[in-house]
Write a protein that holds these residues in place. Structure first.
Motif: not given
Length: 158
Positions: A66-89
């Protein structure tokens, strides 16, 4: 986060269960359980520390078909960061905007489900069941802290 930075999914200290349309992640350090929907899971999997946001969007497009915009990716990254699921915030690319404004901005343009991470804090006693997950009987015999009797509803039990 600068566009040149490369987000990296956290793998250490997590128990991960892949399911057909979602990923369950238990944070062993914080005793928190997270359920990543298909879109959030695809973004998390694509965060290998080597891809930029546009490259992650391309990988997610291929994964979901499916088409996925960069904004959708940024939203996911914001949430992953918020839940500490990324190595760096990471810094939110939506700073100063409410979640409602962000969803309006993304909403109509996106054909995929918005990334959603549902989380809950779990008491330490729940941790015992995480390590006793099974798909077949032999899984129970491989896990030293499990009753090793039988695999019932995905958990080793007596």
């Amino acid at each position: 986060m600068n566009i040149l930075e490369l987000p990296n999914a956290r793998k250490r200290g997590l128990a991960v269960q892949e399911l057909p349309n979602e990923v369950l992640v238990y944070d062993l350090e914080r005793d928190e359980a997270h359920c990543l929907n298909e879109t959030a899971a695809a973004v998390w999997r694509a965060c290998d520390g080597k891809k930029s946001v546009p490259e992650i969007a391309s990988a997610v497009r291929l994964s979901l078909g499916e088409h996925v915009s960069d904004d959708v990716i940024w939203l996911a990254l914001d949430q992953l960061s918020e839940h500490r699921l990324l190595e760096e915030e990471i810094s939110s690319s939506f700073s100063g905007q409410s979640r409602r404004e962000v969803l309006k901005r993304i909403g109509v343009a996106s054909m995929v489900a918005l990334p959603i991470i549902a989380s809950l804090a779990a008491p330490r006693s729940v941790l015992a069941n995480v390590s006793c997950a099974c798909a077949v009987q032999s899984d129970c015999q491989l896990q030293p802290n499990c009753p090793q009797i039988q695999c019932l509803a995905g958990i080793c039990s007596n």
